[in-house]
Design an enzyme around this catalytic site. Structure first.
Site, PDB file in Angstrom:
ATOM      1  N   SER A 124       0.841  -1.206   0.000  1.00 35.18           N
ATOM      2  CA  SER A 124       0.000   0.000   0.000  1.00 35.18           C
ATOM      3  C   SER A 124       0.868   1.245   0.000  1.00 35.18           C
ATOM      4  O   SER A 124       1.954   1.267   0.605  1.00 35.18           O
ATOM      5  CB  SER A 124      -0.854  -0.014   1.271  1.00 35.18           C
ATOM      6  OG  SER A 124      -1.474   1.230   1.461  1.00 35.18           O
ATOM      7  N   TYR A 149      -2.465  -1.207  10.818  1.00 32.76           N
ATOM      8  CA  TYR A 149      -2.686  -1.754   9.468  1.00 32.76           C
ATOM      9  C   TYR A 149      -1.500  -1.408   8.559  1.00 32.76           C
ATOM     10  O   TYR A 149      -0.918  -2.283   7.909  1.00 32.76           O
ATOM     11  CB  TYR A 149      -4.000  -1.202   8.875  1.00 32.76           C
ATOM     12  CG  TYR A 149      -4.029  -1.291   7.370  1.00 32.76           C
ATOM     13  CD1 TYR A 149      -4.280  -2.506   6.733  1.00 32.76           C
ATOM     14  CD2 TYR A 149      -3.751  -0.168   6.571  1.00 32.76           C
ATOM     15  CE1 TYR A 149      -4.254  -2.596   5.352  1.00 32.76           C
ATOM     16  CE2 TYR A 149      -3.729  -0.259   5.199  1.00 32.76           C
ATOM     17  CZ  TYR A 149      -3.986  -1.478   4.592  1.00 32.76           C
ATOM     18  OH  TYR A 149      -3.946  -1.562   3.223  1.00 32.76           O
ATOM     19  N   LYS A 153       1.739  -3.744   6.633  1.00 35.57           N
ATOM     20  CA  LYS A 153       2.188  -3.708   5.228  1.00 35.57           C
ATOM     21  C   LYS A 153       3.692  -3.425   5.176  1.00 35.57           C
ATOM     22  O   LYS A 153       4.425  -4.065   4.411  1.00 35.57           O
ATOM     23  CB  LYS A 153       1.427  -2.634   4.440  1.00 35.57           C
ATOM     24  CG  LYS A 153      -0.052  -2.910   4.276  1.00 35.57           C
ATOM     25  CD  LYS A 153      -0.297  -4.118   3.377  1.00 35.57           C
ATOM     26  CE  LYS A 153      -1.777  -4.445   3.225  1.00 35.57           C
ATOM     27  NZ  LYS A 153      -2.022  -5.723   2.543  1.00 35.57           N
TER      28      LYS A 153
HETATM   29  C1  WQD Z   1      -9.564   9.332   0.794  1.00 39.80           C
HETATM   30  C2  WQD Z   1      -9.789  10.821   1.057  1.00 39.80           C
HETATM   31  C3  WQD Z   1     -10.147  11.318   3.391  1.00 39.80           C
HETATM   32  C4  WQD Z   1     -13.942   9.142   3.742  1.00 39.80           C
HETATM   33  C5  WQD Z   1      -6.875   4.410   3.159  1.00 39.80           C
HETATM   34  C6  WQD Z   1      -5.744   3.669   3.802  1.00 39.80           C
HETATM   35  C7  WQD Z   1      -4.904   3.026   2.755  1.00 39.80           C
HETATM   36  C8  WQD Z   1      -5.727   2.101   1.880  1.00 39.80           C
HETATM   37  C9  WQD Z   1      -6.924   2.825   1.341  1.00 39.80           C
HETATM   38  C10 WQD Z   1      -6.949   0.091   2.521  1.00 39.80           C
HETATM   39  C11 WQD Z   1      -9.057  11.338   2.304  1.00 39.80           C
HETATM   40  C12 WQD Z   1     -11.379  11.632   2.584  1.00 39.80           C
HETATM   41  C13 WQD Z   1     -12.773   9.701   3.264  1.00 39.80           C
HETATM   42  C14 WQD Z   1     -15.005  10.021   4.113  1.00 39.80           C
HETATM   43  C15 WQD Z   1     -13.660  11.892   3.476  1.00 39.80           C
HETATM   44  N1  WQD Z   1      -6.071   0.964   2.661  1.00 39.80           N
HETATM   45  N2  WQD Z   1     -12.632  11.053   3.127  1.00 39.80           N
HETATM   46  N3  WQD Z   1     -14.823  11.348   3.954  1.00 39.80           N
HETATM   47  O1  WQD Z   1      -7.199   7.393   3.671  1.00 39.80           O
HETATM   48  O2  WQD Z   1      -6.275   7.715   1.316  1.00 39.80           O
HETATM   49  O3  WQD Z   1      -6.359   5.455   2.336  1.00 39.80           O
HETATM   50  O4  WQD Z   1      -7.626   3.489   2.373  1.00 39.80           O
HETATM   51  O5  WQD Z   1      -7.276  -0.909   2.382  1.00 39.80           O
HETATM   52  O6  WQD Z   1      -3.896   2.318   3.350  1.00 39.80           O
HETATM   53  O7  WQD Z   1      -4.980   4.572   4.567  1.00 39.80           O
HETATM   54  O8  WQD Z   1      -8.457   6.514   1.623  1.00 39.80           O
HETATM   55  O9  WQD Z   1     -10.808   6.505   0.878  1.00 39.80           O
HETATM   56  O10 WQD Z   1     -10.326   6.567   3.349  1.00 39.80           O
HETATM   57  O11 WQD Z   1      -9.840   8.587   1.982  1.00 39.80           O
HETATM   58  O12 WQD Z   1     -13.552  13.131   3.353  1.00 39.80           O
HETATM   59  O13 WQD Z   1     -16.074   9.571   4.566  1.00 39.80           O
HETATM   60  O14 WQD Z   1     -11.186  11.014   1.322  1.00 39.80           O
HETATM   61  O15 WQD Z   1      -9.959  12.262   4.398  1.00 39.80           O
HETATM   62  O16 WQD Z   1      -8.666  12.654   2.025  1.00 39.80           O
HETATM   63  P1  WQD Z   1      -7.035   6.890   2.309  1.00 39.80           P
HETATM   64  P2  WQD Z   1      -9.932   6.977   1.972  1.00 39.80           P
END
Ligand code: WQD
Length: 338
Positions: A124, A149, A153
């Site tokens: 990741s 998590y 990785k």
């Molecule tokens: C993306 C953007 C949030 C939800 C994470 C893990 C990574 C991988 C994928 C998984 C960010 C914003 C999100 C919401 C929001 N792991 N957001 N409202 O955090 O980049 O990555 O997931 O298996 O290891 O860290 O992905 O989709 O959670 O967030 O505003 O309800 O959307 O703050 O900027 P992220 P995400």
């Protein structure tokens, strides 16, 4: 000759099964159904028009793994199986280390014992941590991760590199995914998170279908063009094709190699919400909420190494991603069901 896919019924695993079958590979799939449903497997077989061996097995079960390797000639393993919820990993770190790290160690021990020493691992972008500037490149320092998590990785990457140092017969391909979204264009398979989604796209889709009232955007005061977080969203089918290329590479090389799988382009949360509304003609009500702990402002890849060495490049744009996510959600409002 066959490829063993651990976690093959999950979101990325199921799409990868289809692309491997399309490319003419024989596959053997295992999953413990912890975060996946048998219906996903059924639909993969239906879409591919092919059956393949499946085992309900946990990667911590060495005897179960031995039986699979004894029954098939496995040339390489694509290893997806693992727990993946960031928040849950803070509550249950031992489960994450046991499943992800312990499970991978058991898998590699059985692989070595059974004479299969090629593994493609689901890593990741989270391993780049808080301190590197985007675009992120494979040789930047890793390990400054913010949750268990992410640490699993990072630790697994280090373990697999150590294994390669100890034995030159091993091949390890570490694939650092950016943010996979979208679904198969048939609308038959896609992401089906348990409970309330943690990730942005499934949340947007569930708001659009009416399962959730509104999206909370976590922070609008980041140092980004519109103040919301910027990420490198990549279509899950492009990611799946990246695994087909990574297996081809693993069959021809030894040693450890790391690749980013992303598009190289960043979109903000507001960009993605707008793209989703425009692509699908639906409303996604949202409010601005406080920042989420552990989030960084900007994270996108330099994907040029994968293009250079794997001959892989993402082919789908953000409109495809939004359209395909919505097709899956709207045709399967309750995901795969119970
Ligand atoms: C993306 C953007 C949030 C939800 C994470 C893990 C990574 C991988 C994928 C998984 C960010 C914003 C999100 C919401 C929001 N792991 N957001 N409202 O955090 O980049 O990555 O997931 O298996 O290891 O860290 O992905 O989709 O959670 O967030 O505003 O309800 O959307 O703050 O900027 P992220 P995400």
């Amino acid at each position: 000759m066959a490829i063993l896919i651990t976690g093959g019924c999950g979101y990325i695993g199921s799409h990868t099964c289809i692309e491997l079958l399309k490319a003419g590979q024989d596959i053997v799939v295992l999953d413990n159904y912890y975060n996946a449903k048998p219906e996903a497997l059924r639909r993969v077989q239906e879409l591919a028009g092919k059956e393949f061996p499946f085992y309900e097995c946990d990667i911590r079960d060495a005897d179960g793994l031995r039986r699979i390797f004894a029954a098939h000639k496995i040339d390489a393993v694509i290893h997806f199986a693992g727990l993946k919820a960031v928040g849950e990993s803070v509550q249950k770190p031992l489960e994450y280390y046991d499943n992800n790290v312990g499970g991978t160690v058991t898998l590699c021990q059985v692989m070595a014992e059974m004479g299969c020493k090629r593994i493609v691992f689901s890593s990741s972008a989270t391993v780049y941590g808080m301190n590197n500037p985007s675009p992120l490149q494979e040789d930047m320092p890793t390990g400054a991760v913010t949750n268990p998590y992410g640490r699993t990785k990072y630790v697994i990457e280090e373990i697999l590199k150590d294994v390669c140092v100890s034995d030159p017969d091993w091949t390890v391909v570490l694939l650092r995914y950016f943010n996979p979204i979208g679904a198969h264009e048939s609308g038959r398979i896609g992401e089906d998170p348990n409970g309330i989604p943690n990730n942005l796209m499934p949340y947007i889709s569930q708001v659009a279908i009416g399962r959730l009232p509104r999206l909370s955007i976590f922070g609008d005061d980041y140092d980004t063009p519109d103040g919301t977080g910027v990420r490198d969203y990549i279509h899950v089918v492009d990611l799946a094709v990246g695994h087909v290329k990574a297996v081809d590479f693993a069959l021809k090389h030894t040693g450890a190699e790391v690749f980013n799988l992303g598009t190289g382009t960043g979109y903000s949360v507001l960009d993605l919400v707008k793209a989703f509304q425009d692509a699908n003609g639906v409303e996604v009500p949202y409010t601005i909420a406080p920042r989420r702990a552990g989030d960084i402002a900007t994270c996108y890849s330099d994907p040029s190494k994968a293009e250079r060495l794997l001959g892989w490049k993402a082919a789908h744009d953000v409109v495809d991603m939004c359209r395909d996510s919505w097709r899956w959600q709207s045709q399967n409002p309750q995901g795969y069901g119970d």
